[in-house]
Design an enzyme around this catalytic site. Structure first.
Site, short mmCIF file in Angstrom:
data_model
loop_
_atom_site.label_atom_id
_atom_site.label_comp_id
_atom_site.label_asym_id
_atom_site.label_seq_id
_atom_site.Cartn_x
_atom_site.Cartn_y
_atom_site.Cartn_z
CG HIS A 1 -28.39 -13.06 26.81
ND1 HIS A 1 -29.41 -12.98 25.94
CD2 HIS A 1 -28.36 -12.14 27.95
CE1 HIS A 1 -29.65 -11.07 26.09
NE2 HIS A 1 -28.57 -10.93 27.46
N GLY B 1 -11.01 4.50 7.47
CA GLY B 1 -11.23 2.97 8.12
C GLY B 1 -11.72 2.76 9.04
CG HIS C 1 -1.65 -1.17 0.86
ND1 HIS C 1 -1.32 -2.58 1.39
CD2 HIS C 1 -2.76 -1.27 1.28
CE1 HIS C 1 -2.73 -3.34 1.96
NE2 HIS C 1 -3.54 -2.77 1.16
CB SER D 1 -23.77 -10.56 36.26
OG SER D 1 -25.46 -9.53 36.02
CG HIS E 1 -5.73 1.17 -0.11
ND1 HIS E 1 -6.03 1.58 0.54
CD2 HIS E 1 -6.18 -0.03 -0.48
CE1 HIS E 1 -5.89 1.06 1.67
NE2 HIS E 1 -6.32 -0.35 0.62
N PRO F 1 -6.32 -4.69 11.26
CG PRO F 1 -7.02 -7.08 12.21
CD PRO F 1 -5.67 -5.83 12.42
CG ASN G 1 -6.67 9.44 2.02
OD1 ASN G 1 -8.14 9.23 2.56
ND2 ASN G 1 -6.24 9.23 2.34
CG PHE H 1 -22.16 -10.36 24.62
CD1 PHE H 1 -23.37 -10.74 23.78
CD2 PHE H 1 -23.11 -10.12 26.07
CE1 PHE H 1 -24.82 -10.58 23.60
CE2 PHE H 1 -24.71 -10.00 26.56
CZ PHE H 1 -25.62 -10.53 25.38
CG HIS I 1 -24.38 -15.24 32.74
ND1 HIS I 1 -24.05 -15.00 33.26
CD2 HIS I 1 -25.45 -15.06 32.69
CE1 HIS I 1 -24.21 -14.05 34.38
NE2 HIS I 1 -25.32 -14.20 34.52
CG HIS J 1 -4.11 0.23 4.67
ND1 HIS J 1 -4.98 0.66 5.96
CD2 HIS J 1 -4.03 2.02 4.30
CE1 HIS J 1 -5.18 1.92 5.94
NE2 HIS J 1 -4.34 2.29 4.07
CD GLU K 1 -20.02 -6.46 24.56
OE1 GLU K 1 -20.04 -5.26 23.49
OE2 GLU K 1 -21.03 -6.09 25.51
CG ASP L 1 -31.31 -13.54 30.20
OD1 ASP L 1 -32.82 -12.62 30.22
OD2 ASP L 1 -30.20 -12.95 30.73
C1 LIG Z 1 -11.50 -4.71 10.22
C2 LIG Z 1 -10.76 -4.26 8.81
N1 LIG Z 1 -11.67 -4.63 7.26
C3 LIG Z 1 -11.39 -4.01 6.51
C4 LIG Z 1 -10.18 -4.04 6.31
C5 LIG Z 1 -9.33 -4.21 4.41
N2 LIG Z 1 -9.11 -3.16 4.11
C6 LIG Z 1 -7.76 -2.03 4.38
S1 LIG Z 1 -7.71 -0.48 4.05
C7 LIG Z 1 -9.00 -0.57 3.72
C8 LIG Z 1 -10.17 0.89 3.70
C9 LIG Z 1 -9.24 2.27 4.64
O1 LIG Z 1 -9.37 3.32 4.00
P1 LIG Z 1 -8.69 4.12 4.24
O2 LIG Z 1 -8.26 4.32 5.92
O3 LIG Z 1 -9.49 5.34 4.30
O4 LIG Z 1 -7.55 4.21 3.35
P2 LIG Z 1 -6.67 5.11 2.61
O5 LIG Z 1 -7.05 4.32 1.39
O6 LIG Z 1 -6.73 6.02 2.77
O7 LIG Z 1 -4.94 4.19 2.67
C10 LIG Z 1 -9.92 -1.82 3.80
C11 LIG Z 1 -10.84 -1.92 3.73
C12 LIG Z 1 -8.93 -3.97 6.82
N3 LIG Z 1 -7.98 -4.08 6.98
N4 LIG Z 1 -9.74 -4.71 8.75
MG LIG Z 2 -8.96 7.10 3.68
#
Ligand SMILES: Cc1ncc(C[n+]2csc(CCOP(=O)(O)OP(=O)(O)O)c2C)c(N)n1
Ligand SMILES: [Mg+2]
Length: 676
Positions: free
Chosen positions: A479, A162, A32, A391, A267, A121, A191, A443, A467, A72, A417, A475
């Site tokens: 649950h 994201g 990226h 609980s 990207h 993530p 951006n 959960f 639980h 990324h 959570e 519940d």
């Molecule tokens: C939880 C999660 N869902 C999906 C992705 C896949 N993913 C990686 S980057 C991205 C887009 C992110 O956009 P942004 O944060 O604006 O990054 P930019 O393109 O501006 O670098 C996605 C959907 C991920 N890494 N984590």
């Molecule tokens: Mg972006």
């Protein structure tokens, strides 16, 4: 930090990042480039002017923490670590994304020096950063003394669109605002682009207003390509000490690439030879790939400044140690993650006391008793629950709620959570704490990726889930956890304990606390579980994960069978054993509170517990599929599972156990079916 003395310009410092990012991605033909190219000037402002770190020692306790939540853009972090002088040579950058390199696709802590947490993530790194900032604030309150600010660092985090779209960013930002984490500074890479294109179609929040509503200090409309503007914003953020800060930086993704800048094409793919050549020309960057002029290295290097920062902290800490030797020793112990030397012995005493007491209580109560005993010994234990304290019983008599005054040892996380679990990971990553956080087992799904990350990072995060089956009763199915125990056991490196009584609960807690490099899930019941008396040798075997709780009757002849059970179903297995003995079937009951720990025992021990050639029945109020690895395939005539493969029902627990066949009679019938 002092200003760099070397003469390279900010433009050159930024372009060094751009070049390394685009060239490494090109070499890997994957990665990226857009984000590193877009956040280059922001990085110059932060890493070249403010970040207090020492490339020669990535673990210096009072360093600033830096988190790349938009993971990324990992090449940004690798470029910064390389340029500032960490042990990340150019060969590693050339090897970006290759097997066993120190430059994996997304930043991984423990792999690359200077990477504080594993990110990728989206949104979760942001929550980790909240946990780190909370750790800093709490340690500062606990350990600092007038004239002795030994804990005094900031947490910086980069987030993209994201991260801010993800729900966890709401959970974490909301709590960070309430807790007034003033040394947390987030940079928003605004951006306007994510993978599917311009975000106007799916992300039109007013982000500054959103964060103002959380109680953050928001610095809006900063030109993310103007180093001086970002530098000024950082100073403005530092000036506000009673609120976390968000610096909203307008940037262009892939900045510098003539045709791909500002578009989603920058990207997540290599720019391509032609675009890279055109970018070099546009930036006036006339150096070959992976070559950085000495003057630029010199201007980027943080080695000298970092060594000074650390040595001045060392001097500060030496003065602290002279004034407060015990507190200094305790701080060192806590940051090293070592338990007090007498912990193991005291834990054994507590287990023995629980055995002597012989109480029949719900295991959630047994868990609370264990917390009460161990938290007295371990001030590093920091608890919390997602609005279910009454609980899940994660509190104890010494629990004190953490407020914006940053004192206490218990976080009221609210109904959050996922952030709770990722913040726990941040606390563990920072050091100085053993976090334990609780909610209902069902959960855990809301938090699941944070558990996976805890395991991937080998963190001592403890997840308390009560639980833990249909045993919660009225519940109903929403649950009642059915597949959760089995599915959490599938996370590599996760130790999941499902104890059957007060003694197993005490052992499980001790095991989780003593587990230096890995997370644990501790599962407890809502309903009472009968105490099981044991000989000392049997108690000593509990921490092997699976053990013989009630053995074959040596005086009896006849067919033999083994029943494996966990948690609330152990009592059923013991009841069935008695009934079957009367019918001439000789049963050994194995309690298996932690399958992964049992699996790690040597083969001889495992075979001594689970003898070959003896029919087996597993009993657990959850999905059956997991247990076939212990009792044989579905078609195996000598093994079966008593479990539940549908969702639950709403009714009183005793009615449900009967309805779903968790009765002595059913277990007896199952044993007869395989042992006949
Ligand atoms: C939880 C999660 N869902 C999906 C992705 C896949 N993913 C990686 S980057 C991205 C887009 C992110 O956009 P942004 O944060 O604006 O990054 P930019 O393109 O501006 O670098 C996605 C959907 C991920 N890494 N984590
Ligand atoms: Mg972006």
């Amino acid at each position: 930090m002092t200003a760099p003395t070397a003469t390279a310009s900010d433009v050159e410092l930024s372009n060094a990042i751009r070049a390394l990012a685009m060239d490494a991605v090109e070499a890997a033909k994957s990665g990226h480039p857009g984000m590193p190219m877009g956040m280059a000037e922001i990085s110059v402002a932060l890493w070249n002017r403010h970040l207090r770190h020492n490339p020669a020692n990535a673990h210096w306790p009072d360093r600033d923490r830096f988190v790349l939540s938009n993971g990324h853009g990992s090449m940004l972090q690798y470029a910064l670590l390389h340029l500032t002088g960490y042990d990340l040579p150019m060969g590693e950058l050339r090897n970006f994304r290759q097997l066993h390199s120190k430059t994996p696709g997304h930043p991984e802590t423990g792999v690359t020096p200077g990477v504080e947490t594993t990110t990728g993530p989206l949104g979760q790194g942001f929550a980790n950063a909240v946990g780190m900032a909370l750790a800093e604030a709490l340690l500062a309150t606990e350990f600092n003394a007038p004239g002795h600010g030994i804990v005094d660092h900031r947490t910086y985090v980069f987030v993209g669109d994201g991260c801010l779209m993800e729900g966890i960013s709401h959970e974490a930002a909301s709590l960070a605002g309430t807790l007034k984490l003033g040394k947390l500074v987030a940079f928003y890479d605004d951006n306007g682009i994510s993978i599917d294109g311009h975000v106007q179609g799916w992300f039109t929040d007013d982000t500054p207003k959103r964060f103002e509503a959380y109680g953050w200090n928001v610095i809006a409309n900063v030109d993310g390509h103007d180093v001086a503007a970002v530098d000024a914003a950082i100073k403005a953020a530092h000036a506000v000490t009673d609120r976390p800060s968000l610096i909203c930086c307008k940037t262009t993704i892939g900045k510098g690439a003539p045709t791909k800048a500002g578009t989603e094409a920058a990207h997540g793919a290599a720019l391509g030879e032609k675009e890279i050549a055109a970018t070099r020309a546009a930036l006036h960057w006339n150096y070959p790939p992976f070559e950085i002029p000495d003057a630029i290295y010199a201007a980027w290097s943080a080695r000298e400044c970092g060594a000074l920062l650390e040595s001045s902290w060392d001097a500060k800490f030496a003065a602290y140690r002279a004034a407060f030797p015990e507190r200094a020793a305790e701080f060192t112990r806590r940051m090293a993650g070592e338990l007090p030397g007498d912990f193991a012995r005291k834990a054994k005493e507590f287990v023995a006391a629980q055995s002597a007491k012989g109480e029949t209580v719900a295991t959630r109560k047994a868990s609370q008793q264990a917390i009460e005993a161990y938290a007295r010994l371990l001030p590093e234990m920091i608890g919390g629950s997602a609005d279910l304290t009454g609980s899940v019983f994660t509190n104890w008599s010494g629990s004190k709620a953490i407020t914006s005054a940053h004192q206490g040892n218990y976080v009221n996380f609210g109904v959050r959570e996922f952030a709770m679990s990722a913040i726990a990971n941040g606390l563990a990553l920072h050091g100085g704490f053993i976090p334990y956080v609780g909610t209902f087992l069902t959960f855990s799904d809301y938090a699941r990726n944070a558990l996976r990350m805890a395991s991937l990072m080998k963190l001592r995060s403890i997840f308390v889930y009560t639980h833990d089956s249909i045993g919660l009763g009225e519940d109903g199915p929403t649950h009642q956890s059915i597949e959760h125990a089995a599915s959490l056991r599938l996370i590599p490196g996760m130790d999941l304990w499902r104890p059957c009584d007060t003694v197993e609960s005490a052992v499980a807690w001790a095991a989780a606390l003593e587990r230096r490099h890995g997370p644990s899930c501790l599962l407890f019941t809502r309903q009472n579980c009968p105490f099981v008396p044991r000989a000392q040798a049997v108690i000593d075997a509990i921490d092997r994960g699976g053990y013989v709780l009630a053995d074959f009757d040596a005086s009896a002849s006849g067919a033999r069978a083994v029943v494996i059970a966990t948690g609330s179903e152990v009592a059923l297995a013991l009841g069935a054993r008695e009934a079957l003995l009367k019918e001439g079937i000789n049963v050994r009951v194995i309690s298996m509170p932690c399958t992964s720990v049992f699996d790690r025992q040597d083969a001889a021990y495992r075979a001594s517990v689970l003898p070959a050639g003896v029919p087996r029945v597993a009993v657990e109020a959850g999905v059956t599929s997991y247990w076939h690895r212990y009792v044989g395939s579905l078609d195996d005539k000598h093994g079966t599972v008593v479990g539940i493969d549908t969702f639950g029902e709403s009714a009183p627990a005793p009615v449900l156990f009967k309805h779903f066949g968790f009765t002595v009679e059913r277990v007896v019938a199952a044993v007869k079916g395989v042992a006949g």
